[in-house]
Write an enzyme that holds these catalytic residues in place. Structure first.
Site, PDB file in Angstrom:
ATOM      1  N   LYS A  81      -9.228   3.935 -12.154  1.00 50.15           N
ATOM      2  CA  LYS A  81      -8.520   2.760 -12.683  1.00 50.15           C
ATOM      3  C   LYS A  81      -9.472   1.603 -12.985  1.00 50.15           C
ATOM      4  CE  LYS A  81      -5.737   2.545  -9.092  1.00 50.15           C
ATOM      5  NZ  LYS A  81      -5.969   3.849  -8.422  1.00 50.15           N
ATOM      6  N   THR A  82     -10.311   1.269 -12.018  1.00 49.53           N
ATOM      7  CA  THR A  82     -11.191   0.116 -12.201  1.00 49.53           C
ATOM      8  C   THR A  82     -12.167   0.340 -13.346  1.00 49.53           C
ATOM      9  OG1 THR A  82     -11.026  -0.534  -9.872  1.00 49.53           O
ATOM     10  CG2 THR A  82     -12.944  -1.322 -11.086  1.00 49.53           C
ATOM     11  N   GLU A 112      -4.931  -3.109 -13.736  1.00 48.24           N
ATOM     12  CA  GLU A 112      -4.805  -1.860 -12.992  1.00 48.24           C
ATOM     13  C   GLU A 112      -3.381  -1.759 -12.439  1.00 48.24           C
ATOM     14  OE1 GLU A 112      -7.746  -0.927 -10.057  1.00 48.24           O
ATOM     15  OE2 GLU A 112      -9.297  -2.035 -11.133  1.00 48.24           O
TER      16      GLU A 112
END
Length: 505
Positions: free
Chosen positions: A168-169, A212
């Site tokens: 996600k990051t 996110e």
């Protein structure tokens, strides 16, 4: 759609709730239907809207957290009155004070004043917290951080939510770099520190919001997206979810948050990926390793001397240009495909997409080079799930090294116990393995699991594994045994990074 007004925050009731409930009652067992009913009751009937045109006074309990402080900055920029509290002063709270926020230390009931319209709290705040208890007793509306984030999304034309067990990051950061390269002026909320935006939050002026979306405690079900990315769906957070089917159900509900004119970008390598969007009318864009079932895929993948990939982008199976990444690992090829798909949907020119991806050199704690000692290169990585560990150590194989040392700090007792054999298998990709004690995070040891247990599991696979109960002992062992040309990776979601930093110092 019926909208009620409460402290200038809207409560939305959707007819969609009743349609979805009918499907669930027919398809699921009674106990699952009850569970989903409770989720829908919470997430569809009670949905808060923050109106940027009608600023109010919002109080944050635990305002010093990286995500809470970022949301406070966004709202302060929009002329909201912001107050909050935390246990101690920090660099993040100092920045908020400089921005005109009122911060209290520590948390106490008298911090809740009559002029507060809304209270926001994190998952770490218990019901007996003095401020939360006082706010509820005073009849002040109280919502979670995730619900606030969902409420903020209503103010943007595009709300891009990036979800998945891992990646996600990195993918959020890739999208950010592309949008910056295209001068799209987005608002960004990312889970790590990204140097190009000077932190984890960027406040833009356009109608694009990128964040996110974490599945833990179903927090992403509070969001109101227009575009979703699902990178992968794996077993994790099993202290909250029952099993992988429970996790998949949660991601399906996340997809159902999209409006009919929304867009889902999904990795076609996920098992039965069609499950997540069946019965949805939204646009679906697939990315993945198989060009036959992926609208975006990659071929001619090659590595440079630092393990970074160059590849030919395939769109609908046809070559569509060359992409060069500045972060290592083949897993980042597939992260970048999702970022490309999202940005092309946002009409970003391909040359700006290429430039943005080339500009992205990583975020803090994602294969981050910390320095060196005695000719040993030190890398730090946030990997704390077996799939992440495997991806990081596979990347390390393409990075200059004599031998790879992995110092792993398991994260939570529940995750370690439930994924024990998979952790052992993934860590065995390293030449040398050193274990620190389990980082408990939100848990207490009630499961009879320890790093010694993991050590034994690794050694069953024929790999030598070392365990030391203190960082001091680990640092001493590494300083005596790592030699010139070795690659040392500190790995985990806790504070294991301190080991590498101490050795570099």
């Amino acid at each position: 759609m019926l909208i009620a007004y409460n402290f200038k925050i809207y409560i939305e009731i959707r007819f969609e709730f009743f349609i979805n409930m009918s499907i669930i009652l027919f398809e699921l067992k009674i106990q699952d239907a009850i569970k989903h009913y409770l989720i829908y009751q919470e997430r569809y009937i009670i949905m808060y809207k923050i109106d940027f045109n009608s600023p109010i006074h919002i109080h944050f309990i635990g305002i010093g957290g990286i995500s809470m402080s970022g949301l406070a900055h966004i709202l302060r920029e929009k002329n909201f009155t912001i107050s909050g509290s935390d246990s101690a002063e920090s660099a993040l709270t100092d920045e908020l004070t400089a921005a005109g926020c009122t911060i209290h230390y520590p948390q106490k009931a008298e911090n809740i004043t009559d002029d507060i319209d809304l209270v926001v709290y994190t998952a770490a705040i218990r019901d007996d917290n003095p401020e939360l208890a006082r706010a509820k007793a005073c009849g002040i509306t109280c919502i979670t951080r995730a619900e606030l984030l969902g409420g903020i999304m209503h103010n943007y034309d595009v709300a891009l939510n990036i979800a998945g067990t891992h990646g996600k990051t990195t993918t959020t950061s890739m999208v950010t770099e592309i949008l910056l390269a295209a001068d799209a002026d987005p608002t960004i909320s990312v889970g790590g520190i990204l140097n190009s935006i000077g932190g984890n939050i960027r406040i833009g002026r356009s109608g694009i919001f990128v964040t996110e979306a974490c599945e833990y405690t179903n927090s992403f079900l509070s969001f109101m997206p227009t575009m979703n990315i699902i990178l992968n769906v794996k077993e994790d957070h099993l202290d909250f979810f029952k099993d992988i089917d429970d996790i998949r159900n949660s991601f399906k509900l996340f997809t159902e948050k999209l409006p009919d004119n929304g867009t889902l970008i999904i990795n076609s390598d996920i098992d039965n990926y069609e499950y997540f969007y069946k019965d949805k009318k939204c646009e679906v864009i697939t990315v993945g390793s198989d060009p036959k079932k992926s609208m975006y895929s990659a071929t001619d993948i090659a590595y440079d001397d630092l393990g970074c990939c160059t590849y030919t982008l395939l769109k609908q199976g046809q070559p569509s240009g060359t992409i060069a990444l500045s972060v290592p690992g083949i897993h980042n090829v597939y992260n970048s495909l999702a970022a490309i798909a999202a940005c092309e949907k946002l009409n970003i020119p391909f040359e700006r997409i290429k430039a943005g991806l080339k500009n992205f050199t990583g975020t803090n704690r994602r294969f981050e080079k910390k320095g060196s000692f005695n000719g040993v290169t030190v890398i730090d990585d946030y990997a704390h799930h077996p799939d992440e560990i495997k991806a990081t150590l596979t990347s390390a194989a393409h990075y200059p090294h004599r031998q790879v040392w992995c110092v792993f700090q398991p994260h939570t007792y529940s995750r370690t116990k439930l994924l024990l054999s998979r952790f052992a298998e993934a860590l065995s990709l390293a030449d040398n393995i050193v274990l620190a004690d389990i980082y408990a995070a939100r848990e207490v040891d009630t499961l009879g699991i320890s790093s010694k247990t993991l050590q034994e599991e690794i050694e069953k696979l024929g790999k030598k594994c070392y365990y030391f109960p203190s960082f001091v002992e680990i640092e001493k062992f590494l300083s005596e045994n790592c030699i010139n040309g070795d690659l040392l990776i500190t790995m985990g979601a806790g504070d294991v990074y301190k080991i590498g930093e101490d050795l570099v110092k």
